[in-house]
Design a protein around this motif. Sequence first.
Motif, PDB file in Angstrom:
ATOM      1  N   LEU A 837      42.556  29.766  16.776  1.00  0.00           N
ATOM      2  CA  LEU A 837      42.400  29.003  15.545  1.00  0.00           C
ATOM      3  C   LEU A 837      40.931  28.913  15.142  1.00  0.00           C
ATOM      4  CD1 LEU A 837      44.996  26.203  16.301  1.00  0.00           C
ATOM      5  CD2 LEU A 837      45.180  27.904  14.484  1.00  0.00           C
ATOM      6  N   ALA A 838      40.053  28.824  16.126  1.00  0.00           N
ATOM      7  CA  ALA A 838      38.623  28.801  15.820  1.00  0.00           C
ATOM      8  C   ALA A 838      38.188  30.135  15.223  1.00  0.00           C
ATOM      9  CB  ALA A 838      37.832  28.500  17.096  1.00  0.00           C
ATOM     10  N   ARG A 839      38.742  31.224  15.746  1.00  0.00           N
ATOM     11  CA  ARG A 839      38.404  32.537  15.207  1.00  0.00           C
ATOM     12  C   ARG A 839      38.810  32.653  13.746  1.00  0.00           C
ATOM     13  NH1 ARG A 839      40.378  37.395  14.112  1.00  0.00           N
ATOM     14  NH2 ARG A 839      42.517  36.683  14.451  1.00  0.00           N
ATOM     15  N   ARG A 840      39.914  32.000  13.382  1.00  0.00           N
ATOM     16  CA  ARG A 840      40.373  32.049  12.008  1.00  0.00           C
ATOM     17  C   ARG A 840      39.689  31.014  11.119  1.00  0.00           C
ATOM     18  NH1 ARG A 840      44.825  34.847  10.920  1.00  0.00           N
ATOM     19  NH2 ARG A 840      45.101  33.571   9.038  1.00  0.00           N
ATOM     20  N   GLY A 841      38.851  30.138  11.730  1.00  0.00           N
ATOM     21  CA  GLY A 841      38.191  29.098  10.953  1.00  0.00           C
ATOM     22  C   GLY A 841      39.129  28.013  10.499  1.00  0.00           C
ATOM     23  N   CYS A 842      40.192  27.783  11.242  1.00  0.00           N
ATOM     24  CA  CYS A 842      41.202  26.791  10.868  1.00  0.00           C
ATOM     25  C   CYS A 842      40.924  25.478  11.589  1.00  0.00           C
ATOM     26  CB  CYS A 842      42.596  27.312  11.246  1.00  0.00           C
ATOM     27  SG  CYS A 842      43.931  26.175  10.856  1.00  0.00           S
ATOM     28  N   PRO A 843      40.660  24.397  10.859  1.00  0.00           N
ATOM     29  CA  PRO A 843      40.407  23.102  11.518  1.00  0.00           C
ATOM     30  C   PRO A 843      41.649  22.592  12.225  1.00  0.00           C
ATOM     31  CG  PRO A 843      40.579  22.808   9.157  1.00  0.00           C
ATOM     32  CD  PRO A 843      40.581  24.287   9.390  1.00  0.00           C
ATOM     33  N   VAL A 844      41.432  21.925  13.349  1.00  0.00           N
ATOM     34  CA  VAL A 844      42.526  21.440  14.196  1.00  0.00           C
ATOM     35  C   VAL A 844      42.448  19.914  14.291  1.00  0.00           C
ATOM     36  CG1 VAL A 844      43.613  21.579  16.469  1.00  0.00           C
ATOM     37  CG2 VAL A 844      42.449  23.579  15.522  1.00  0.00           C
ATOM     38  N   TYR A 845      43.596  19.267  14.128  1.00  0.00           N
ATOM     39  CA  TYR A 845      43.691  17.815  14.218  1.00  0.00           C
ATOM     40  C   TYR A 845      44.649  17.462  15.348  1.00  0.00           C
ATOM     41  CZ  TYR A 845      41.586  18.069   9.582  1.00  0.00           C
ATOM     42  OH  TYR A 845      40.751  18.341   8.526  1.00  0.00           O
ATOM     43  N   VAL A 846      44.136  16.800  16.385  1.00  0.00           N
ATOM     44  CA  VAL A 846      44.917  16.515  17.589  1.00  0.00           C
ATOM     45  C   VAL A 846      45.124  15.005  17.703  1.00  0.00           C
ATOM     46  CG1 VAL A 846      45.098  16.874  20.073  1.00  0.00           C
ATOM     47  CG2 VAL A 846      43.855  18.517  18.672  1.00  0.00           C
ATOM     48  N   THR A 847      46.370  14.575  17.854  1.00  0.00           N
ATOM     49  CA  THR A 847      46.648  13.142  17.936  1.00  0.00           C
ATOM     50  C   THR A 847      45.983  12.502  19.149  1.00  0.00           C
ATOM     51  OG1 THR A 847      48.721  13.594  19.118  1.00  0.00           O
ATOM     52  CG2 THR A 847      48.847  13.343  16.725  1.00  0.00           C
ATOM     53  N   ALA A 848      45.790  13.252  20.231  1.00  0.00           N
ATOM     54  CA  ALA A 848      45.165  12.684  21.422  1.00  0.00           C
ATOM     55  C   ALA A 848      43.769  12.173  21.129  1.00  0.00           C
ATOM     56  CB  ALA A 848      45.116  13.731  22.534  1.00  0.00           C
ATOM     57  N   ALA A 849      43.085  12.769  20.159  1.00  0.00           N
ATOM     58  CA  ALA A 849      41.731  12.354  19.824  1.00  0.00           C
ATOM     59  C   ALA A 849      41.670  11.507  18.568  1.00  0.00           C
ATOM     60  CB  ALA A 849      40.843  13.588  19.647  1.00  0.00           C
ATOM     61  N   LEU A 850      42.547  11.771  17.609  1.00  0.00           N
ATOM     62  CA  LEU A 850      42.424  11.152  16.294  1.00  0.00           C
ATOM     63  C   LEU A 850      43.532  10.162  15.970  1.00  0.00           C
ATOM     64  CD1 LEU A 850      41.395  14.305  14.229  1.00  0.00           C
ATOM     65  CD2 LEU A 850      39.920  12.531  15.170  1.00  0.00           C
ATOM     66  N   GLY A 851      44.528  10.007  16.838  1.00  0.00           N
ATOM     67  CA  GLY A 851      45.654   9.156  16.496  1.00  0.00           C
ATOM     68  C   GLY A 851      46.527   9.811  15.437  1.00  0.00           C
ATOM     69  N   ALA A 852      47.282   9.003  14.708  1.00  0.00           N
ATOM     70  CA  ALA A 852      48.164   9.533  13.672  1.00  0.00           C
ATOM     71  C   ALA A 852      47.355  10.272  12.613  1.00  0.00           C
ATOM     72  CB  ALA A 852      48.953   8.408  13.029  1.00  0.00           C
ATOM     73  N   VAL A 853      47.879  11.425  12.167  1.00  0.00           N
ATOM     74  CA  VAL A 853      47.202  12.267  11.175  1.00  0.00           C
ATOM     75  C   VAL A 853      48.145  12.449   9.988  1.00  0.00           C
ATOM     76  CG1 VAL A 853      46.078  14.473  10.749  1.00  0.00           C
ATOM     77  CG2 VAL A 853      45.982  13.457  13.033  1.00  0.00           C
ATOM     78  N   THR A 854      47.604  12.332   8.779  1.00  0.00           N
ATOM     79  CA  THR A 854      48.415  12.442   7.567  1.00  0.00           C
ATOM     80  C   THR A 854      47.807  13.454   6.610  1.00  0.00           C
ATOM     81  OG1 THR A 854      49.142  10.148   7.722  1.00  0.00           O
ATOM     82  CG2 THR A 854      49.359  11.205   5.573  1.00  0.00           C
ATOM     83  N   ALA A 855      48.648  14.349   6.098  1.00  0.00           N
ATOM     84  CA  ALA A 855      48.254  15.273   5.027  1.00  0.00           C
ATOM     85  C   ALA A 855      48.946  14.818   3.751  1.00  0.00           C
ATOM     86  CB  ALA A 855      48.666  16.698   5.376  1.00  0.00           C
ATOM     87  N   THR A 856      48.164  14.670   2.674  1.00  0.00           N
ATOM     88  CA  THR A 856      48.692  14.202   1.394  1.00  0.00           C
ATOM     89  C   THR A 856      48.427  15.239   0.321  1.00  0.00           C
ATOM     90  OG1 THR A 856      48.260  11.897   2.036  1.00  0.00           O
ATOM     91  CG2 THR A 856      48.648  12.339  -0.308  1.00  0.00           C
ATOM     92  N   TRP A 857      49.480  15.621  -0.397  1.00  0.00           N
ATOM     93  CA  TRP A 857      49.353  16.577  -1.504  1.00  0.00           C
ATOM     94  C   TRP A 857      49.613  15.831  -2.806  1.00  0.00           C
ATOM     95  CZ3 TRP A 857      51.774  17.706   3.074  1.00  0.00           C
ATOM     96  CH2 TRP A 857      51.283  18.797   3.811  1.00  0.00           C
ATOM     97  N   ASP A 858      48.665  15.907  -3.720  1.00  0.00           N
ATOM     98  CA  ASP A 858      48.799  15.267  -5.021  1.00  0.00           C
ATOM     99  C   ASP A 858      48.606  16.329  -6.097  1.00  0.00           C
ATOM    100  OD1 ASP A 858      48.961  13.593  -7.147  1.00  0.00           O
ATOM    101  OD2 ASP A 858      47.164  12.427  -6.702  1.00  0.00           O
ATOM    102  N   GLY A 859      49.702  16.729  -6.723  1.00  0.00           N
ATOM    103  CA  GLY A 859      49.633  17.782  -7.726  1.00  0.00           C
ATOM    104  C   GLY A 859      49.284  19.113  -7.090  1.00  0.00           C
ATOM    105  N   ASP A 860      48.363  19.856  -7.734  1.00  0.00           N
ATOM    106  CA  ASP A 860      47.966  21.170  -7.238  1.00  0.00           C
ATOM    107  C   ASP A 860      46.748  21.113  -6.336  1.00  0.00           C
ATOM    108  OD1 ASP A 860      50.020  22.336  -8.692  1.00  0.00           O
ATOM    109  OD2 ASP A 860      48.775  22.522 -10.496  1.00  0.00           O
ATOM    110  N   GLU A 861      46.262  19.888  -6.020  1.00  0.00           N
ATOM    111  CA  GLU A 861      45.071  19.757  -5.190  1.00  0.00           C
ATOM    112  C   GLU A 861      45.382  20.140  -3.743  1.00  0.00           C
ATOM    113  OE1 GLU A 861      41.973  18.929  -6.190  1.00  0.00           O
ATOM    114  OE2 GLU A 861      42.774  19.046  -8.216  1.00  0.00           O
TER     115      GLU A 861
END
Length: 905
Positions: A837-861
């Motif tokens: 994932l690092a090679r692809r430049g894709c950020p990683v969100y891990v609950t063990a470090a960050l707790g609950a994680v939420t992705a929100t989509w509003d329109g085309d953003e």
Amino acid sequence: MGHTQTPLLPWQILFVCAVCGILALRVPQAAVAALSATVLLALATRTGKGVLALAPLAFGLGLGMAALALPDPPARTPRDVLTGTRTVVVGTAASVTPLPGDRLSVVLDDPRLTTPTAKADPKDAHVARRPVPLPGRLLLTWDNPAWRPSPGDVLALAARVRPVTSFRNPGGFDTVFARRLEDVFFRIYARGDQPILLTASDSPWREVRQNVRRAILDAVTPPPADAPGAIAESGQGNAPGRTTGQARADRTPEKAVADEAGLSGTGRAADAPHDQDASVTPPTPGGAMLLALLTGDTSALTGTDMDLVRRASLAHALALSGMHVGYVAAMVWLAIRLIGRLRPAIYLRLPRQKLVVLLAAPLVAGYVWLGGFSPSLVRAALMFGCFGALILLDRPRVMLDGLFLALAIIVAVSPLSVFDIRLQLSALAVAGLGVFWPLGQAIFDRLPLPEISRPAALWIFGILWTSLSAEAAILPILALEFGELSPHVYLNLLWLPVLGFVVMPLGLAGLLTSFLSPDAAAVFYVPAAWVCDWLMGLLAWQDGLGFLDAAAVLRPLWPEIVGYFLLCSALAVWWRKRPDGRLPGMVLAVGLALLAAPGVRQAWRDLSGEVRLTMIDVGQGQALVAEVTGGRRILVDGGGTGFGNFDMGRAVTGPALAYGRSPELAGMILTHGHTDHAQGLIWPLSRFDVGFFAESASPDAGAPDAALTRAVAASGLAPRPLAAGDRLDLGNGAALEVLHPPAGFTGKANDASVVLRLVKNGRGLALLCGDIEKKAIRMLVASGRDMSAEVLVLPHHGSATSVSRAFYKAVNPRAAFISCGPGNRFRYPADKALAELARRGCPVYVTAALGAVTATWDGDEPADITSVVAAGQPPRELATLRPPADRQPPGIGLRPHCPGKPRYA
């Protein structure tokens, strides 16, 4: 026309402001709102301006006291903790708390680790050891203990020490902060006879307290069915007559480890005093109930019986608290009444109330000692002392003034006790009685009852009104902390009189008798346990008929809690004085606005076009919530653990779903039957309003736990099988597409997981992969289906078996989510997954470090990704996300790739 006055004295108003300041240490917004509500109420009741001018000062004083009292977290974590090394732990028991399901919670003072050091000579037969002090105190959770320690005992055991961690979800219980209040930062687990006793405490009363417990158990425990009259060791299978000390002396490997650490010569003796259960046969439910009622020891209660008591709204009867002190005082009151009938002249020397206070005081003190000086019992005794002092001084307003005096002493000695839920419930319940009882008296006086029946009716009404007053006062706290409410308050009409007039008198008589003759005490314990068995049998019968259900409720946000208490306080003031027959308009408007604001805000969000995906922090498991326009929510898996009797659904998943939201779901989807995905669905399924339940169409997806199968059957929902090609329409262009498994798929349970793609108007938002591994991943890639998604929920918690460059390329994610627990033994997420994932430049969100994680989509953003833990402030337990290794792969730690967002966590 005069103006109403607040029922509180000026110093009591300032005390409330100081308590708000203490709460600001943890919930600053709510605390400031509560302070403002207090000032507003005081203004509406024309409290002196001088008192209000001091309110900010009292608030600051409380905040300062709390900040000074809060223990500092350790500056560094010992290496043995970071690496998960099994080491010998030694500590002195500071407190021993029995918990339901045969479990003990033991807090150890002065904990020390014995870690290996370099050998002076490689030929040495023994490894030298040195003690390493552990910062703060240590929490030992002990399942099925073979013996019972007492405060002051020095214990040792071989274990892996872990930092205290929390399931970090919005509104979730913060275990880290709660344990920090006790100066506890690390914890260990034990089972059976693993801990050994090095040195027994030298308290002369230790054996007396343990003998009382043994006497109760001996009286209420039936003899073993296979060996009548035989005495077996507690769960260890030792021969009758063999002492626990002898069993411990023969044990391995714990004894060998302790001997190697040089601990065996520090005073451990086979005949050291200790408490042990007399028989492997558990007590009857009534016997376990009696033990809990008299001593506060709930460990003999099973999880099933405890759940019955909770759903019956009777759990308050088991906590050693004000109710038990009240029972003691009531017994003295009855004795004084009898003496007064025989010798009325006694009242000429001292009024009845003062006699009760003086004679009950030593009995209350003895009961506190017998209860092991539990904090709740000590606080209840202090309240009794304050009430008694006011009675002896002939002061009015005994209830409220005595309560505030006791609370002021408690907070002055221990400011952080304000955060103790037991103190909060106790104080609010007593306050509710003081505030609402005049209203109840007025209601009863207006009831058209015949004069002959009024005494009996007042007795019944008093019990019911007392229960309702206490429940009304603690309602928001119950909803917030426990997430469910029981409508069965009426059962108090039966239970409280039976406990107060039958069980507790017999039990207290047994306690007094046991000091003289433990065998004779059985004369009182046996009938008391029989009555408790009858009461528990009634609950089981009612539950069998389906008449003992409890309902999950919305867990209120802080504006709703402050608004509720503001309105209750205003109503109490109005009822007491009523100068012009109406409430102050400003107080009423503010209270109603606070109550309504969160609901209006949530309704506005539900009507927006947003789509959200939340990965709940369930530790080493997975639970996802997809939410679309209209507030429709789909729960995909619920997390779970096979450890002990921990209920993930009740403790974590359910509370996360109900925080600020009504307890309803459009549907549930179980990707596969493994415990870490399935167990957390049971409690929400039995308490929430659920639209449908779906699962993998593959017969190899793993059979769900029997409890989940029963919950699905009880819900009346027919499980819906999901196979590739199915589509779940969520409305407004949103849908969940099923990409896997194909119909008729066979293979491992992980590979049979349901794979879902969250889309809106054809746009791929997220790919939810369950626990699929290489076989299923290859099938997905070969299927040619559109798997593109902006967020990829990594398969199988980010394990190495989930890594595939072709798969990542097909999905082309902009962010990756991983659900796993800190310091997990599987070392998830895998180095290989993070590196790719690092090679692809894709950020990683891990609950063990960050707790609950939420992705929100509003329109085309693009997705806006947020987490409970801010990116720039990693928690201390981040270091235990993965144990240190010689080679650190890319992607460990926090590397911001844009302001406010973590790239790797």
